[in-house]
Design a protein around this motif. Structure first.
Motif, PDB file in Angstrom:
ATOM      1  N   CYS A 131       2.271   6.848  -3.968  1.00  0.00           N
ATOM      2  CA  CYS A 131       3.360   7.826  -3.982  1.00  0.00           C
ATOM      3  C   CYS A 131       2.826   9.218  -4.314  1.00  0.00           C
ATOM      4  O   CYS A 131       3.234  10.216  -3.714  1.00  0.00           O
ATOM      5  CB  CYS A 131       4.421   7.420  -5.005  1.00  0.00           C
ATOM      6  N   GLY A 132       1.891   9.283  -5.260  1.00  0.00           N
ATOM      7  CA  GLY A 132       1.297  10.562  -5.610  1.00  0.00           C
ATOM      8  C   GLY A 132       0.521  11.168  -4.454  1.00  0.00           C
ATOM      9  O   GLY A 132       0.589  12.381  -4.203  1.00  0.00           O
ATOM     10  N   VAL A 133      -0.231  10.325  -3.740  1.00  0.00           N
ATOM     11  CA  VAL A 133      -0.984  10.807  -2.573  1.00  0.00           C
ATOM     12  C   VAL A 133      -0.037  11.330  -1.504  1.00  0.00           C
ATOM     13  O   VAL A 133      -0.289  12.381  -0.891  1.00  0.00           O
ATOM     14  CB  VAL A 133      -1.874   9.679  -2.005  1.00  0.00           C
ATOM     15  N   VAL A 134       1.055  10.601  -1.281  1.00  0.00           N
ATOM     16  CA  VAL A 134       2.053  11.051  -0.292  1.00  0.00           C
ATOM     17  C   VAL A 134       2.615  12.414  -0.701  1.00  0.00           C
ATOM     18  O   VAL A 134       2.770  13.316   0.138  1.00  0.00           O
ATOM     19  CB  VAL A 134       3.181  10.018  -0.149  1.00  0.00           C
ATOM     20  N   ASN A 135       2.924  12.582  -1.985  1.00  0.00           N
ATOM     21  CA  ASN A 135       3.390  13.886  -2.462  1.00  0.00           C
ATOM     22  C   ASN A 135       2.371  14.976  -2.137  1.00  0.00           C
ATOM     23  O   ASN A 135       2.724  16.057  -1.652  1.00  0.00           O
ATOM     24  CB  ASN A 135       3.621  13.849  -3.974  1.00  0.00           C
ATOM     25  N   GLY A 136       1.101  14.691  -2.432  1.00  0.00           N
ATOM     26  CA  GLY A 136       0.055  15.672  -2.172  1.00  0.00           C
ATOM     27  C   GLY A 136      -0.078  15.999  -0.700  1.00  0.00           C
ATOM     28  O   GLY A 136      -0.281  17.169  -0.332  1.00  0.00           O
ATOM     29  N   LEU A 137       0.050  14.996   0.157  1.00  0.00           N
ATOM     30  CA  LEU A 137      -0.056  15.227   1.607  1.00  0.00           C
ATOM     31  C   LEU A 137       1.113  16.054   2.128  1.00  0.00           C
ATOM     32  O   LEU A 137       0.933  16.943   2.974  1.00  0.00           O
ATOM     33  CB  LEU A 137      -0.123  13.885   2.336  1.00  0.00           C
ATOM     34  N   VAL A 138       2.311  15.768   1.635  1.00  0.00           N
ATOM     35  CA  VAL A 138       3.483  16.551   2.052  1.00  0.00           C
ATOM     36  C   VAL A 138       3.303  18.017   1.667  1.00  0.00           C
ATOM     37  O   VAL A 138       3.624  18.933   2.436  1.00  0.00           O
ATOM     38  CB  VAL A 138       4.767  15.973   1.424  1.00  0.00           C
ATOM     39  N   ILE A 139       2.760  18.235   0.476  1.00  0.00           N
ATOM     40  CA  ILE A 139       2.575  19.606  -0.017  1.00  0.00           C
ATOM     41  C   ILE A 139       1.466  20.335   0.734  1.00  0.00           C
ATOM     42  O   ILE A 139       1.631  21.490   1.125  1.00  0.00           O
ATOM     43  CB  ILE A 139       2.262  19.583  -1.531  1.00  0.00           C
ATOM     44  N   THR A 140       0.348  19.657   0.943  1.00  0.00           N
ATOM     45  CA  THR A 140      -0.820  20.331   1.514  1.00  0.00           C
ATOM     46  C   THR A 140      -0.829  20.351   3.042  1.00  0.00           C
ATOM     47  O   THR A 140      -1.271  21.329   3.646  1.00  0.00           O
ATOM     48  CB  THR A 140      -2.117  19.663   1.024  1.00  0.00           C
ATOM     49  N   LYS A 141      -0.363  19.284   3.672  1.00  0.00           N
ATOM     50  CA  LYS A 141      -0.436  19.205   5.131  1.00  0.00           C
ATOM     51  C   LYS A 141       0.821  19.744   5.816  1.00  0.00           C
ATOM     52  O   LYS A 141       0.736  20.366   6.874  1.00  0.00           O
ATOM     53  CB  LYS A 141      -0.693  17.757   5.571  1.00  0.00           C
ATOM     54  N   LEU A 142       1.974  19.489   5.202  1.00  0.00           N
ATOM     55  CA  LEU A 142       3.218  19.996   5.785  1.00  0.00           C
ATOM     56  C   LEU A 142       3.595  21.357   5.227  1.00  0.00           C
ATOM     57  O   LEU A 142       4.576  21.969   5.659  1.00  0.00           O
ATOM     58  CB  LEU A 142       4.362  19.001   5.539  1.00  0.00           C
ATOM     59  N   ARG A 143       2.834  21.839   4.227  1.00  0.00           N
ATOM     60  CA  ARG A 143       3.041  23.152   3.617  1.00  0.00           C
ATOM     61  C   ARG A 143       4.440  23.311   3.019  1.00  0.00           C
ATOM     62  O   ARG A 143       5.039  24.389   3.072  1.00  0.00           O
ATOM     63  CB  ARG A 143       2.779  24.268   4.644  1.00  0.00           C
ATOM     64  N   VAL A 144       4.941  22.219   2.444  1.00  0.00           N
ATOM     65  CA  VAL A 144       6.215  22.277   1.729  1.00  0.00           C
ATOM     66  C   VAL A 144       5.915  22.651   0.279  1.00  0.00           C
ATOM     67  O   VAL A 144       5.023  22.066  -0.337  1.00  0.00           O
ATOM     68  CB  VAL A 144       6.946  20.921   1.782  1.00  0.00           C
ATOM     69  N   LEU A 147       7.719  22.285  -5.520  1.00  0.00           N
ATOM     70  CA  LEU A 147       9.024  22.023  -6.111  1.00  0.00           C
ATOM     71  C   LEU A 147       9.930  21.275  -5.150  1.00  0.00           C
ATOM     72  O   LEU A 147      10.507  20.233  -5.490  1.00  0.00           O
ATOM     73  CB  LEU A 147       9.671  23.339  -6.547  1.00  0.00           C
ATOM     74  N   MET A 148      10.056  21.790  -3.921  1.00  0.00           N
ATOM     75  CA  MET A 148      10.959  21.188  -2.943  1.00  0.00           C
ATOM     76  C   MET A 148      10.417  19.853  -2.434  1.00  0.00           C
ATOM     77  O   MET A 148      11.189  18.905  -2.217  1.00  0.00           O
ATOM     78  CB  MET A 148      11.178  22.149  -1.773  1.00  0.00           C
ATOM     79  N   ALA A 149       9.098  19.759  -2.271  1.00  0.00           N
ATOM     80  CA  ALA A 149       8.511  18.517  -1.766  1.00  0.00           C
ATOM     81  C   ALA A 149       8.750  17.364  -2.732  1.00  0.00           C
ATOM     82  O   ALA A 149       9.199  16.281  -2.329  1.00  0.00           O
ATOM     83  CB  ALA A 149       7.015  18.715  -1.538  1.00  0.00           C
ATOM     84  N   THR A 150       8.454  17.578  -3.997  1.00  0.00           N
ATOM     85  CA  THR A 150       8.613  16.496  -4.970  1.00  0.00           C
ATOM     86  C   THR A 150      10.078  16.211  -5.261  1.00  0.00           C
ATOM     87  O   THR A 150      10.437  15.079  -5.603  1.00  0.00           O
ATOM     88  CB  THR A 150       7.860  16.811  -6.270  1.00  0.00           C
ATOM     89  N   LEU A 151      10.934  17.217  -5.143  1.00  0.00           N
ATOM     90  CA  LEU A 151      12.372  16.983  -5.314  1.00  0.00           C
ATOM     91  C   LEU A 151      12.886  16.075  -4.200  1.00  0.00           C
ATOM     92  O   LEU A 151      13.648  15.131  -4.445  1.00  0.00           O
ATOM     93  CB  LEU A 151      13.125  18.312  -5.313  1.00  0.00           C
ATOM     94  N   ALA A 152      12.451  16.352  -2.960  1.00  0.00           N
ATOM     95  CA  ALA A 152      12.863  15.511  -1.832  1.00  0.00           C
ATOM     96  C   ALA A 152      12.283  14.099  -1.951  1.00  0.00           C
ATOM     97  O   ALA A 152      12.970  13.105  -1.698  1.00  0.00           O
ATOM     98  CB  ALA A 152      12.418  16.149  -0.519  1.00  0.00           C
ATOM     99  N   MET A 153      11.022  14.011  -2.351  1.00  0.00           N
ATOM    100  CA  MET A 153      10.399  12.700  -2.493  1.00  0.00           C
ATOM    101  C   MET A 153      11.036  11.897  -3.628  1.00  0.00           C
ATOM    102  O   MET A 153      11.083  10.670  -3.579  1.00  0.00           O
ATOM    103  CB  MET A 153       8.901  12.854  -2.738  1.00  0.00           C
TER     104      MET A 153
END
Length: 349
Positions: A131-144, A147-153
């Motif tokens: 789950c942590g890796v997915v959070n990191g990928l959403v933030i770094t690869k999707l440029r979200v 704050l918003m990325a982890t709130l959505a996750m």
């Protein structure tokens, strides 16, 4: 670039000291400004202790002090990783949902599949790390934004937990889960507190003696400068969020052991409490500086406040009010000292 050159550049990025342009020399910050982040919460703890000594002496009984440590244990584990994440100019709002999801999957493997308890705990920790890796990928690869990325996750992980558990409560687990959550070493010291202190000790080593910590400080202080030193910022962010996910899963295991039960709606208040403890302990909310010892002090302060209000028979809502007041007072104090430091630096120029 060599490690020595890289470290020298990182040290230059960190900005622990200010430099006078006119004199070309470094100026040490006053003691109160360098150590206020830890001294402030310590003073609050001493003041709270004096108040409780007058109004409720039971506060200092060994049994009650052990309760405080046990209550603080989960947030020691979470606070260790959150200190690194915030230092790296990030934030994770999904830790409560990750803790619940990891614990629910672990519990289902034990209760429904009959998996070995130790293996199920390992799977739960792998789930949290993923789950942590997915959070990191959403933030770094999707440029979200973090704050918003982890709130959505957080919503996604909470929803997955609800789907898997179907709203049921999973309870009565075999050892060592209850022992980890509410057992005692030699019948006195909480096992969970020992795990929490060990986590902070590991965090101290990671923060001060590994690239993960040094790079987090550099990224938080100045992301662009960190990139120029050759630091792969995206990779480091993923590492930080993976560590946060792992710690969230461990927190979920400790919570399951403490209650000897778990459900997908558990750990709802973990995020706010953890961030509050880390910030109160002196970690700068906007990145670049943190302290594991300060996080320990912040966690203990909030746990002591909660315990004190319970002993004094205040309603639960006053605990929230007190925590909010402490957070605002701490951040306002740090902001004032930073403003004063900047003003002094401009005068020196």
């Amino acid at each position: 670039m060599s490690n020595l050159e890289n470290q020298s550049t990182i040290d230059a990025v960190l900005g622990h000291q200010t430099t006078s342009k006119s004199e070309g020399r470094k100026i040490e910050l006053p003691w109160v400004q360098r150590y206020f982040n830890v001294a402030g919460p310590l003073v609050m703890i001493i003041g709270l202790g004096l108040v409780m000594a007058i109004f409720e002496p039971r506060f200092f009984e060994i049994a009650n002090l052990m309760i405080i440590l046990q209550d603080a244990a989960i947030f020691m584990v979470l606070g260790m990783a959150m200190t690194l994440v915030i230092t790296g100019k990030g934030i994770d709002l999904s830790i409560g949902a990750v803790a619940a999801l990891s614990a629910v999957i672990m519990a289902m493997l034990i209760k429904d599949v009959g998996m070995n308890v130790y293996l199920a705990m390992v799977v739960g920790m792998l789930v949290g790390t993923t789950c942590g890796v997915v959070n990191g990928l959403v933030i770094t690869k999707l440029r979200v934004p973090d704050l918003m990325a982890t709130l959505a996750m957080d919503v996604i992980y909470r929803g997955l937990g609800l789907v898997l558990a179907a709203g049921t409560v999973l309870a009565r687990f075999p050892d060592p889960i209850p022992f980890l959550g509410r057992g005692h070493v030699f019948g006195v010291f909480p096992v969970a507190a020992a795990i929490g202190l060990l986590a902070l000790g590991i965090g101290y080593v990671l923060y001060h003696h590994t690239k993960l910590g040094r790079y987090a400080i550099a990224i938080g202080a100045n992301r662009e400068a960190a990139q120029l030193t050759g630091i792969n910022v995206d990779r480091q962010k993923i590492y930080l969020y993976a560590l946060m996910g792992l710690c969230a899963a461990i927190a979920g295991i400790l919570l399951t052991g403490r209650l000897n039960a778990i459900q997908s709606t558990a750990a709802v208040g973990f995020t706010l409490h953890t961030i509050a403890a880390v910030v109160v302990g002196g970690t700068v909310l906007f990145g670049g500086r943190g302290t594991m010892f300060g996080t320990l002090v912040g966690v203990l302060l909030l746990s002591m406040v909660t315990n004190s209000l319970v002993l004094l028979r205040f309603q639960f809502f006053w605990q929230l009010v007190a925590a909010g007041v402490i957070i605002i007072a701490s951040i306002a104090s740090y902001a004032y000292l930073q403003h004063r430091n900047n003003a002094d630096a401009r005068q020196d120029e």
